[in-house]
Design a protein around this motif. Structure first.
Motif, PDB file in Angstrom:
ATOM      1  N   ASP A 217       0.836  -1.199   0.000  1.00  0.00           N
ATOM      2  CA  ASP A 217       0.000   0.000   0.000  1.00  0.00           C
ATOM      3  C   ASP A 217       0.873   1.253   0.000  1.00  0.00           C
ATOM      4  O   ASP A 217       0.601   2.212  -0.729  1.00  0.00           O
ATOM      5  N   GLY A 218       1.946   1.226   0.818  1.00  0.00           N
ATOM      6  CA  GLY A 218       2.868   2.364   0.859  1.00  0.00           C
ATOM      7  C   GLY A 218       3.501   2.617  -0.495  1.00  0.00           C
ATOM      8  O   GLY A 218       3.607   3.757  -0.954  1.00  0.00           O
ATOM      9  N   GLU A 219       3.898   1.542  -1.159  1.00  0.00           N
ATOM     10  CA  GLU A 219       4.533   1.654  -2.474  1.00  0.00           C
ATOM     11  C   GLU A 219       3.536   2.179  -3.497  1.00  0.00           C
ATOM     12  O   GLU A 219       3.883   2.960  -4.387  1.00  0.00           O
ATOM     13  N   TYR A 220       2.290   1.742  -3.346  1.00  0.00           N
ATOM     14  CA  TYR A 220       1.230   2.190  -4.265  1.00  0.00           C
ATOM     15  C   TYR A 220       1.011   3.707  -4.111  1.00  0.00           C
ATOM     16  O   TYR A 220       0.859   4.425  -5.105  1.00  0.00           O
ATOM     17  N   GLN A 221       1.030   4.175  -2.848  1.00  0.00           N
ATOM     18  CA  GLN A 221       0.853   5.623  -2.607  1.00  0.00           C
ATOM     19  C   GLN A 221       2.021   6.394  -3.241  1.00  0.00           C
ATOM     20  O   GLN A 221       1.819   7.462  -3.813  1.00  0.00           O
ATOM     21  N   PHE A 230       6.358  -0.159  -9.738  1.00  0.00           N
ATOM     22  CA  PHE A 230       6.953  -1.191  -8.883  1.00  0.00           C
ATOM     23  C   PHE A 230       6.394  -2.541  -9.320  1.00  0.00           C
ATOM     24  O   PHE A 230       5.395  -2.618 -10.040  1.00  0.00           O
ATOM     25  N   SER A 231       7.102  -3.599  -8.909  1.00  0.00           N
ATOM     26  CA  SER A 231       6.733  -4.943  -9.366  1.00  0.00           C
ATOM     27  C   SER A 231       6.647  -5.886  -8.184  1.00  0.00           C
ATOM     28  O   SER A 231       7.132  -5.576  -7.089  1.00  0.00           O
ATOM     29  N   THR A 288      10.802  -0.662  -9.680  1.00  0.00           N
ATOM     30  CA  THR A 288      11.368  -1.688 -10.567  1.00  0.00           C
ATOM     31  C   THR A 288      10.430  -1.869 -11.749  1.00  0.00           C
ATOM     32  O   THR A 288       9.245  -2.161 -11.560  1.00  0.00           O
ATOM     33  N   ASN A 289      10.956  -1.695 -12.944  1.00  0.00           N
ATOM     34  CA  ASN A 289      10.103  -1.870 -14.126  1.00  0.00           C
ATOM     35  C   ASN A 289      10.030  -3.349 -14.522  1.00  0.00           C
ATOM     36  O   ASN A 289      10.690  -4.205 -13.904  1.00  0.00           O
ATOM     37  N   GLY A 323       5.642 -15.989 -10.516  1.00  0.00           N
ATOM     38  CA  GLY A 323       4.805 -15.109 -11.338  1.00  0.00           C
ATOM     39  C   GLY A 323       5.259 -13.678 -11.120  1.00  0.00           C
ATOM     40  O   GLY A 323       5.398 -13.232  -9.987  1.00  0.00           O
ATOM     41  N   VAL A 324       5.523 -12.953 -12.222  1.00  0.00           N
ATOM     42  CA  VAL A 324       6.006 -11.569 -12.125  1.00  0.00           C
ATOM     43  C   VAL A 324       4.931 -10.631 -12.655  1.00  0.00           C
ATOM     44  O   VAL A 324       4.343 -10.899 -13.709  1.00  0.00           O
ATOM     45  N   ALA A 325       4.676  -9.551 -11.938  1.00  0.00           N
ATOM     46  CA  ALA A 325       3.744  -8.538 -12.461  1.00  0.00           C
ATOM     47  C   ALA A 325       4.234  -7.157 -12.063  1.00  0.00           C
ATOM     48  O   ALA A 325       4.765  -6.964 -10.968  1.00  0.00           O
ATOM     49  N   THR A 326       4.052  -6.207 -12.988  1.00  0.00           N
ATOM     50  CA  THR A 326       4.459  -4.810 -12.751  1.00  0.00           C
ATOM     51  C   THR A 326       3.209  -3.936 -12.798  1.00  0.00           C
ATOM     52  O   THR A 326       2.373  -4.110 -13.702  1.00  0.00           O
ATOM     53  N   LEU A 327       3.100  -3.029 -11.840  1.00  0.00           N
ATOM     54  CA  LEU A 327       1.885  -2.202 -11.747  1.00  0.00           C
ATOM     55  C   LEU A 327       1.704  -1.352 -13.004  1.00  0.00           C
ATOM     56  O   LEU A 327       2.653  -0.740 -13.497  1.00  0.00           O
ATOM     57  N   LEU A 328       0.478  -1.344 -13.481  1.00  0.00           N
ATOM     58  CA  LEU A 328       0.173  -0.553 -14.680  1.00  0.00           C
ATOM     59  C   LEU A 328      -0.631   0.677 -14.281  1.00  0.00           C
ATOM     60  O   LEU A 328      -1.272   0.691 -13.220  1.00  0.00           O
TER      61      LEU A 328
END
Ligand code: GTP
Length: 373
Positions: A217-221, A230-231, A288-289, A323-328
């Motif tokens: 949540d902190g990273e999302y903010q 971030f990923s 991180t991309n 499983g890898v995912a990066t925020l869009l």
């Protein structure tokens, strides 16, 4: 973080405050508020008596500087300056009251106010030094040398009672202060331990799921502010049930610990590896991309494949699927986790021991996959 760094130490005690504890600046300001009118009152009395030309202006000067000290603190802060100035002022004031025999010598009784205040507002060592120095000074004042220099008007029995009673008070203040410091230290350590237990998994000492969600949540903010992506890596040990069934739960636990250690070694300091549950881990990769996350996923997978666990004379090796995912842009954390889970599912179904990256295309999830070798 190691245990010593995490738990408060005696030397750093004054940096922490526990709820309900009277803050030192508040105590100093409260004492100043009481002392200033008292000093003005005694300055007035000294001026009216007229015998001694120094006492009245000096008490007035103490009152003014004490008040200024609190005013400067209230306007500008500087708590250390506030505290040190207060200690210097009251030490000077009490020395003057004793040697000048203010109020026909009765002002010396105010020395009893010194030990509790000094122990509360300073470190234990400063309190001990100030009290020992004060007591030595008083004994000197009541000795033939003091008689020669200052002619204190006190009787022999008053001098004896004063020295013994003050020594008794100082010792009592020291014992009570030590007890207060010990209680404070154990409370702070208990709070640190509880905080650690609430945020960490007891088997691996990694962040637990709740803490991982808080960090996410902190990273999302941060992402909403600076748009730096971030990923996450969602990691699951392959065929872990077989390890439990074949070597027992204890061996399974050792494997879970070893994977956690490898994750910590393979990640950067800013990354947060967490135990997501059972034999699943989540690694949060700040700023991180997708390309960097993909590389990290492959590095982690290879490191875990290379690591070994010795258990009951056996050498165990495990592999993981990732499983890898990066925020869009416009995506929620829940959706990000869902995509990482879908990518992990694909990695499992493609044969395990591989990394899958989730790339949404037209509201759907496609992925690239591989072992990175
Ligand atoms: N020893 C131990 N086992 C655990 C722990 N948490 C979960 N498990 C076990 O982990 C196993 C997970 O097995 P599954 O979810 O069937 O998956 P898997 O065998 O790893 O197979 P795949 O995920 O499909 O590769 C279960 O048997 C759980 O009992 C734990 O803390 N310690």
């Amino acid at each position: 973080m190691n245990e010593t760094a995490r738990r408060p130490q005696p030397a750093t005690l004054s940096r922490f405050r526990i709820r309900g504890e009277l803050p030192v600046p508040t105590l100093i300001n409260g004492l100043t508020l009481t002392a200033v009118p008292l000093l003005l009152f005694f300055a007035l009395r000294a001026a009216r008596a007229g015998a001694d030309p120094i006492t009245a202006p000096l008490l007035l000067a103490f009152a003014v500087v004490l008040a200024l000290n609190s005013l400067v603190y209230l306007l500008l802060g500087y708590p250390t300056l506030h505290r040190r100035t207060f200690i210097t002022l009251i030490t000077g004031l009490f020395v003057y009251l004793a040697v000048q025999a203010v109020e026909d010598g009765s002002a010396i009784i105010w020395l009893f106010a010194y030990p509790p205040v000094i122990f509360y507002i300073s470190e234990a060592r400063t309190g001990i030094t100030a009290c020992a120095g004060g007591l030595a000074g008083l004994i000197l004042l009541f000795s033939p040398v003091g008689d020669l220099l200052f002619q204190p008007p006190h009787s022999a029995s008053f001098r004896l009672s004063m020295v013994l009673a003050l020594a008794f008070e100082m010792a009592t203040c020291y014992v009570l202060d030590q007890s207060r410091r010990r209680s404070k230290l154990s409370l702070l350590r208990l709070a640190a331990d509880l905080d650690h237990a609430a945020k960490h998994d007891s088997l691996t000492q990694l962040a637990n799921r709740r803490e991982a969600l808080a960090q996410l949540d902190g990273e999302y903010q941060r992402f909403l502010r600076n748009r730096r992506p971030f990923s996450v890596l969602l990691i699951d040990i392959d065929l872990f049930k077989a390890i439990n069934d074949r070597y027992g739960h204890h061996a399974g636990d050792q494997v879970i610990r070893q994977v956690a250690r490898t994750l910590q070694q393979a990640c950067r300091k800013v990354d947060t590896p967490a135990r997501w549950g059972g034999e699943e881990y989540l690694v949060l990769l700040p700023e991180t991309n997708a390309g960097e996350a993909w590389q990290t996923g492959n590095r982690v997978r290879a490191a875990i494949e290379a690591a070994t666990v010795e258990e009951g004379g056996q050498v165990l090796r495990v592999t993981v699927s990732i499983g890898v995912a990066t925020l869009l842009e416009g995506e929620s954390v829940d959706r990000l986790l869902q995509r990482a889970d879908e990518a992990l599912y694909l990695a499992k179904h493609a044969g395990r021991n591989q990394v899958h990256e989730s790339t949404p295309v037209a509201n759907d999830v496609t992925s690239r996959s591989g072992t990175g070798d």
